[in-house]
Scaffold this motif. Structure first.
Motif, PDB file in Angstrom:
ATOM      1  N   PRO A   1       0.658  -1.229   0.047  1.00 14.82           N
ATOM      2  CA  PRO A   1      -0.086  -0.234  -0.114  1.00 14.82           C
ATOM      3  C   PRO A   1       0.871   1.109   0.023  1.00 14.82           C
ATOM      4  N   LEU A   2       0.336   2.288  -0.636  1.00 19.84           N
ATOM      5  CA  LEU A   2       1.302   3.465  -0.872  1.00 19.84           C
ATOM      6  C   LEU A   2       0.664   4.384   0.352  1.00 19.84           C
ATOM      7  N   PRO A   3       1.918   4.753   1.174  1.00 24.08           N
ATOM      8  CA  PRO A   3       1.719   5.719   2.190  1.00 24.08           C
ATOM      9  C   PRO A   3       1.430   7.189   1.863  1.00 24.08           C
ATOM     10  N   ILE A   4       0.351   7.674   2.515  1.00 23.10           N
ATOM     11  CA  ILE A   4      -0.410   9.112   2.164  1.00 23.10           C
ATOM     12  C   ILE A   4       0.293   9.833   3.399  1.00 23.10           C
ATOM     13  N   THR A   5       1.066  10.722   3.421  1.00 20.46           N
ATOM     14  CA  THR A   5       1.620  11.573   4.470  1.00 20.46           C
ATOM     15  C   THR A   5       0.779  13.081   4.649  1.00 20.46           C
ATOM     16  N   GLY A   6      -0.078  12.852   4.979  1.00 25.38           N
ATOM     17  CA  GLY A   6      -1.282  13.868   5.318  1.00 25.38           C
ATOM     18  C   GLY A   6      -2.648  13.408   4.925  1.00 25.38           C
ATOM     19  N   THR A   7      -3.653  14.222   4.133  1.00 23.87           N
ATOM     20  CA  THR A   7      -4.762  13.834   3.847  1.00 23.87           C
ATOM     21  C   THR A   7      -4.880  13.288   2.349  1.00 23.87           C
ATOM     22  N   GLY A   8      -3.812  13.405   1.511  1.00 26.80           N
ATOM     23  CA  GLY A   8      -4.152  13.009   0.312  1.00 26.80           C
ATOM     24  C   GLY A   8      -4.623  14.279  -0.615  1.00 26.80           C
ATOM     25  N   GLU A   9      -5.089  15.261   0.042  1.00 27.36           N
ATOM     26  CA  GLU A   9      -5.729  16.341  -0.700  1.00 27.36           C
ATOM     27  C   GLU A   9      -4.621  17.454  -0.973  1.00 27.36           C
ATOM     28  N   GLU A  10      -3.286  17.031  -0.500  1.00 27.54           N
ATOM     29  CA  GLU A  10      -2.309  18.168  -0.933  1.00 27.54           C
ATOM     30  C   GLU A  10      -1.864  17.860  -2.361  1.00 27.54           C
ATOM     31  N   THR A  11      -1.494  19.073  -2.969  1.00 29.08           N
ATOM     32  CA  THR A  11      -1.215  19.027  -4.387  1.00 29.08           C
ATOM     33  C   THR A  11       0.205  19.595  -4.789  1.00 29.08           C
ATOM     34  N   ARG A  12       0.882  18.894  -5.691  1.00 23.65           N
ATOM     35  CA  ARG A  12       2.204  19.182  -6.290  1.00 23.65           C
ATOM     36  C   ARG A  12       2.015  19.516  -7.912  1.00 23.65           C
ATOM     37  N   SER A  13       3.065  20.316  -8.449  1.00 20.86           N
ATOM     38  CA  SER A  13       3.185  20.456  -9.756  1.00 20.86           C
ATOM     39  C   SER A  13       4.079  19.554 -10.355  1.00 20.86           C
ATOM     40  N   PHE A  14       3.686  18.311 -10.573  1.00 20.88           N
ATOM     41  CA  PHE A  14       4.735  17.201 -11.049  1.00 20.88           C
ATOM     42  C   PHE A  14       5.263  17.458 -12.602  1.00 20.88           C
TER      43      PHE A  14
ATOM     44  N   ARG B   1      -0.416  22.973  -0.657  1.00 19.69           N
ATOM     45  CA  ARG B   1      -0.717  23.134  -2.293  1.00 19.69           C
ATOM     46  C   ARG B   1       0.234  23.895  -2.927  1.00 19.69           C
ATOM     47  N   ARG B   2       0.768  23.179  -3.996  1.00 18.62           N
ATOM     48  CA  ARG B   2       2.006  23.821  -4.702  1.00 18.62           C
ATOM     49  C   ARG B   2       1.563  24.116  -6.244  1.00 18.62           C
ATOM     50  N   GLN B   3       1.728  25.155  -6.786  1.00 15.85           N
ATOM     51  CA  GLN B   3       1.340  25.345  -8.107  1.00 15.85           C
ATOM     52  C   GLN B   3       2.431  26.463  -8.800  1.00 15.85           C
ATOM     53  N   ALA B   4       2.980  26.256  -9.759  1.00 18.76           N
ATOM     54  CA  ALA B   4       4.167  27.032 -10.365  1.00 18.76           C
ATOM     55  C   ALA B   4       3.196  27.888 -11.327  1.00 18.76           C
ATOM     56  N   SER B   5       3.767  29.308 -11.438  1.00 19.25           N
ATOM     57  CA  SER B   5       3.523  30.279 -12.727  1.00 19.25           C
ATOM     58  C   SER B   5       4.592  30.082 -13.494  1.00 19.25           C
ATOM     59  N   THR B   6       4.236  29.631 -14.861  1.00 17.29           N
ATOM     60  CA  THR B   6       5.327  29.447 -15.983  1.00 17.29           C
ATOM     61  C   THR B   6       5.074  30.392 -16.972  1.00 17.29           C
ATOM     62  N   GLU B   7       4.473  31.618 -16.710  1.00 18.84           N
ATOM     63  CA  GLU B   7       4.188  32.577 -17.806  1.00 18.84           C
ATOM     64  C   GLU B   7       5.740  33.277 -18.101  1.00 18.84           C
ATOM     65  N   LYS B   8       6.520  33.521 -17.064  1.00 15.99           N
ATOM     66  CA  LYS B   8       7.835  34.030 -17.536  1.00 15.99           C
ATOM     67  C   LYS B   8       8.870  33.181 -18.112  1.00 15.99           C
ATOM     68  N   ALA B   9       8.850  31.855 -17.688  1.00 14.62           N
ATOM     69  CA  ALA B   9       9.604  30.862 -18.566  1.00 14.62           C
ATOM     70  C   ALA B   9       8.901  30.792 -20.093  1.00 14.62           C
ATOM     71  N   ALA B  10       7.658  30.784 -20.266  1.00 13.78           N
ATOM     72  CA  ALA B  10       7.225  30.560 -21.429  1.00 13.78           C
ATOM     73  C   ALA B  10       7.737  31.930 -22.391  1.00 13.78           C
ATOM     74  N   ARG B  11       7.375  33.075 -21.670  1.00 18.63           N
ATOM     75  CA  ARG B  11       7.959  34.409 -22.422  1.00 18.63           C
ATOM     76  C   ARG B  11       9.428  34.572 -22.710  1.00 18.63           C
ATOM     77  N   VAL B  12      10.051  34.204 -21.975  1.00 16.25           N
ATOM     78  CA  VAL B  12      11.565  34.513 -22.009  1.00 16.25           C
ATOM     79  C   VAL B  12      12.291  33.207 -22.736  1.00 16.25           C
ATOM     80  N   LEU B  13      12.098  32.212 -22.273  1.00 18.43           N
ATOM     81  CA  LEU B  13      12.638  30.864 -22.772  1.00 18.43           C
ATOM     82  C   LEU B  13      11.973  30.258 -23.875  1.00 18.43           C
ATOM     83  N   GLY B  14      10.570  30.340 -24.003  1.00 22.51           N
ATOM     84  CA  GLY B  14       9.872  29.684 -24.794  1.00 22.51           C
ATOM     85  C   GLY B  14       9.405  28.268 -24.383  1.00 22.51           C
TER      86      GLY B  14
END
Length: 338
Positions: free
Chosen positions: A217-230, A294-307
């Motif tokens: 079984p996979l261990p959930i450290t918290g509630t499982g509602e936590e989010t990440r930007s994989f 929760r963790r979510q990144a803005s990628t607007e700058k990377a898209a604009r400058v780096l493509g």
């Protein structure tokens, strides 16, 4: 020529016949980056002490050379920088949060002193650019806005790893501002993909795949509602390559991330389904330092400058990761450390 085409040509031509150092190059990101650089025609020197990586993960190419040693070792750095590299990708680090809590002095030595020494040698050797791999969990504190932009930085850190990654960014700022060394700070978000062997200090996805394939079984450290930007390792590497050669990137920080949030419980269920495990999940205690719900990144700058764009969806990235596990299962079982 369109702006996008011009960027691609800059990347294609930027590394051809150039000497590149990749510290931490035997790890999952480092080995993928090394292969991509070799494909672009670069001569690559990988520096890695193999404390958390494996020689068998390195691509076997005639234009890739491996030097076993730590970035803390000044003699090792002097040896490789004597060859006058054009670019340096500094990925070597004591990874990551729990490891730094258990080993704070080693974390400071590798992530602090090691980064300083790499920058010192890069400045003396007059390299064109250093790309420093930082971390989204380090730069943005416990409760950042979502999606979090690069100009939001918090000192609300909860592990030595977060503190020393921020230190590395400050050293980059110093060397750029006062030593005129071109640096780029790449803030990585939850990278996953082929090349990462599971273990007690490793990321959640390789560990989940490993346990699911063993029918545990996979261990959930918290509630499982936590989010990440994989973010798939191939997308991370594309962003790093762009960071190395795009002129406007110098002196800047960029989020290299998927902009999509994924709940941990959904991740666990997807992996169990993909490998055919019926063991489900189990809830365990939250780690004291794990304060980002929760963790979510803005990628607007990377898209604009780096493509930059994270093009790999989670399902396809997980499928590639599971396929790598199956192809290398005997080695993974032998080297996994829990």
């Amino acid at each position: 020529m369109s702006e996008g085409t011009e960027r691609q040509e800059t990347i294609r031509q930027g590394y051809k016949d150039r000497l590149v150092i990749v510290t931490g190059g035997a790890g999952a990101i480092g080995s993928t980056l090394t292969a991509a650089l070799a494909d672009e025609g670069a001569e690559v020197i990988v520096v890695d002490d193999l404390s958390s990586a494996y020689r068998w993960c390195l691509p076997q190419r005639t234009n890739v050379r491996f030097v076993e040693g730590s970035v803390v070792n000044d003699d090792v750095l002097a040896e490789v920088f004597r060859e006058k590299p054009s670019y340096v990708f500094h990925l070597a680090a004591l990874f990551a949060n729990q490891n730094s809590v258990d080993n704070p002095e080693r974390d400071l030595e590798v992530n602090g002193l090691g980064t300083l020494r790499v920058l010192q040698h890069a400045e003396r050797s007059r390299v064109d650019r250093v790309v420093f791999c930082s971390s989204g969990c380090a730069a943005y504190g416990s409760d950042p806005p979502r999606p979090v932009p690069e100009d939001y930085v918090s000192l609300d850190v909860h592990t030595p790893y977060q503190a020393t990654k921020l230190m590395g960014e400050l050293y980059c700022n110093y060397f750029t501002g006062h030593k005129k060394l071109s640096t780029v700070r790449a803030r990585l978000f939850n990278s996953y993909g082929p090349g990462e062997v599971p273990g007690s200090y490793r990321n959640v996805i390789p560990n989940f795949i490993y346990w699911a394939m063993r029918g545990e079984p996979l261990p959930i450290t918290g509630t499982g509602e936590e989010t990440r930007s994989f973010t798939y390792v191939g997308d991370i590497v594309d962003g790093l390559l762009r960071s190395g050669v795009v002129p406007a990137a110098s002196g800047e920080a960029f989020n290299l991330a998927s902009s999509r949030e994924t709940r941990i419980i959904d991740l666990a269920q997807n992996i169990n389904e993909m490998v055919g495990s019926r063991a489900g999940v189990r809830v365990v205690g939250r780690r004291s330092w794990d304060t980002q719900r929760r963790r979510q990144a803005s990628t607007e700058k990377a898209a604009r400058v780096l493509g930059f764009e994270a093009r790999t969806n989670l399902h396809d990235g997980l499928a590639a990761n599971v396929a790598w596990f199956r192809a290398n299962w005997a080695r993974i079982v032998s080297d996994a450390r829990f």
